[in-house]
Design an enzyme around this catalytic site. Structure first.
Site, PDB file in Angstrom:
ATOM      1  N   CYS A  52      42.522  46.497  42.695  1.00 15.59           N
ATOM      2  CA  CYS A  52      42.561  47.951  42.625  1.00 15.59           C
ATOM      3  C   CYS A  52      41.640  48.384  41.480  1.00 15.59           C
ATOM      4  O   CYS A  52      41.755  47.863  40.362  1.00 15.59           O
ATOM      5  CB  CYS A  52      43.988  48.433  42.376  1.00 15.59           C
ATOM      6  SG  CYS A  52      44.094  50.212  42.062  1.00 15.59           S
ATOM      7  N   ASP A  59      45.006  43.560  45.529  1.00 14.95           N
ATOM      8  CA  ASP A  59      45.207  44.161  46.841  1.00 14.95           C
ATOM      9  C   ASP A  59      44.956  43.073  47.880  1.00 14.95           C
ATOM     10  O   ASP A  59      44.086  42.219  47.693  1.00 14.95           O
ATOM     11  CB  ASP A  59      44.228  45.317  47.079  1.00 14.95           C
ATOM     12  CG  ASP A  59      44.581  46.557  46.282  1.00 14.95           C
ATOM     13  OD1 ASP A  59      45.779  46.825  46.108  1.00 14.95           O
ATOM     14  OD2 ASP A  59      43.656  47.261  45.841  1.00 14.95           O
ATOM     15  N   VAL A  74      25.768  34.804  61.393  1.00 15.36           N
ATOM     16  CA  VAL A  74      26.047  34.638  59.973  1.00 15.36           C
ATOM     17  C   VAL A  74      26.478  33.189  59.748  1.00 15.36           C
ATOM     18  O   VAL A  74      27.216  32.611  60.551  1.00 15.36           O
ATOM     19  CB  VAL A  74      27.110  35.630  59.461  1.00 15.36           C
ATOM     20  CG1 VAL A  74      28.478  35.367  60.058  1.00 15.36           C
ATOM     21  CG2 VAL A  74      27.184  35.614  57.940  1.00 15.36           C
ATOM     22  N   GLU A  75      25.977  32.581  58.695  1.00 18.27           N
ATOM     23  CA  GLU A  75      26.386  31.216  58.352  1.00 18.27           C
ATOM     24  C   GLU A  75      27.765  31.316  57.711  1.00 18.27           C
ATOM     25  O   GLU A  75      27.961  32.066  56.756  1.00 18.27           O
ATOM     26  CB  GLU A  75      25.346  30.595  57.415  1.00 18.27           C
ATOM     27  CG  GLU A  75      25.498  29.099  57.224  1.00 18.27           C
ATOM     28  CD  GLU A  75      26.634  28.758  56.292  1.00 18.27           C
ATOM     29  OE1 GLU A  75      27.502  27.960  56.707  1.00 18.27           O
ATOM     30  OE2 GLU A  75      26.674  29.305  55.170  1.00 18.27           O
ATOM     31  N   SER A  76      28.725  30.585  58.247  1.00 15.31           N
ATOM     32  CA  SER A  76      30.133  30.812  57.898  1.00 15.31           C
ATOM     33  C   SER A  76      30.485  30.453  56.454  1.00 15.31           C
ATOM     34  O   SER A  76      31.344  31.100  55.861  1.00 15.31           O
ATOM     35  CB  SER A  76      31.052  30.078  58.867  1.00 15.31           C
ATOM     36  OG  SER A  76      30.819  28.699  58.852  1.00 15.31           O
ATOM     37  N   HIS A  93      40.088  50.249  49.048  1.00 18.32           N
ATOM     38  CA  HIS A  93      40.171  49.556  50.338  1.00 18.32           C
ATOM     39  C   HIS A  93      39.029  49.954  51.270  1.00 18.32           C
ATOM     40  O   HIS A  93      38.393  49.097  51.899  1.00 18.32           O
ATOM     41  CB  HIS A  93      41.501  49.865  51.030  1.00 18.32           C
ATOM     42  CG  HIS A  93      42.695  49.420  50.257  1.00 18.32           C
ATOM     43  ND1 HIS A  93      43.938  49.949  50.478  1.00 18.32           N
ATOM     44  CD2 HIS A  93      42.867  48.508  49.274  1.00 18.32           C
ATOM     45  CE1 HIS A  93      44.817  49.395  49.674  1.00 18.32           C
ATOM     46  NE2 HIS A  93      44.182  48.516  48.922  1.00 18.32           N
ATOM     47  N   GLU A  94      38.802  51.250  51.368  1.00 24.24           N
ATOM     48  CA  GLU A  94      37.766  51.746  52.267  1.00 24.24           C
ATOM     49  C   GLU A  94      36.393  51.221  51.862  1.00 24.24           C
ATOM     50  O   GLU A  94      35.593  50.825  52.719  1.00 24.24           O
ATOM     51  CB  GLU A  94      37.756  53.286  52.273  1.00 24.24           C
ATOM     52  CG  GLU A  94      39.040  53.914  52.780  1.00 24.24           C
ATOM     53  CD  GLU A  94      40.127  54.099  51.717  1.00 24.24           C
ATOM     54  OE1 GLU A  94      41.107  54.787  52.020  1.00 24.24           O
ATOM     55  OE2 GLU A  94      40.002  53.567  50.585  1.00 24.24           O
TER      56      GLU A  94
END
EC number: 1.7.1.13
Length: 154
Positions: A52, A59, A74-76, A93-94
């Site tokens: 937060c 969070d 995307v390479e994991s 969060h957003e």
């Protein structure tokens, strides 16, 4: 089946320290050897954490990323390290949710991408964040993200 060229990757197959921030995290991509086929790739991070920005308290979220790749995947390992970089990062969060999605869009230029970020309650209110680049292309099977809305003890 063709072999994917991984020669330009800097993290896969090496011991790499976790990045200290999402901004410095290196996301890497590999060529999509099935670029002519529309299919969905799903990544699930059920234990995503950030801080937060006001209190510094942790969070937690269950994040699901679906995308239809274009020329790149995307390479994991780089994605895992990128997601880990949020552990000591303070952001709402957003902001976390949309930043993750936009970094992937910038890297991959996918045909389509969506993120569902299901945040656990803080202050008694769960926050869920949903974003996608547009309509799902026709003919693509897209399963439900499988994360129920938060119900507490209800």
């Amino acid at each position: 089946m063709s072999k994917t060229d991984v020669s330009g990757l800097s993290q896969l197959g090496r011991q790499v320290d976790a990045p200290t921030s999402p901004e410095t995290a290196v996301l890497e991509r590999v060529p999509n050897t099935n670029a002519g086929t529309d299919y969905v790739v799903r990544f699930t991070a059920p234990e995503f954490t950030s801080l937060c920005p006001m209190t510094g308290q942790p969070d937690f979220a269950h994040i699901v990323i679906d995308y239809i790749p274009g020329d790149f995947l995307v390479e994991s390992k780089s994605l895992k390290l990128f997601m880990t970089s949020f552990r000591n990062h303070g952001s709402f969060h957003e902001d976390c949710s949309i930043y993750i999605a936009k970094r992937l869009v910038d890297l991959l230029d996918p045909k389509w991408l969506r993120i569902g970020a299901y945040w656990y309650p803080r202050g008694g209110i769960p926050i869920d964040v949903f974003w996608q680049t547009g309509e799902v292309p026709k003919g693509v099977w897209l399963p439900d993200q499988g994360v129920p809305t938060y119900r507490g003890r209800g």
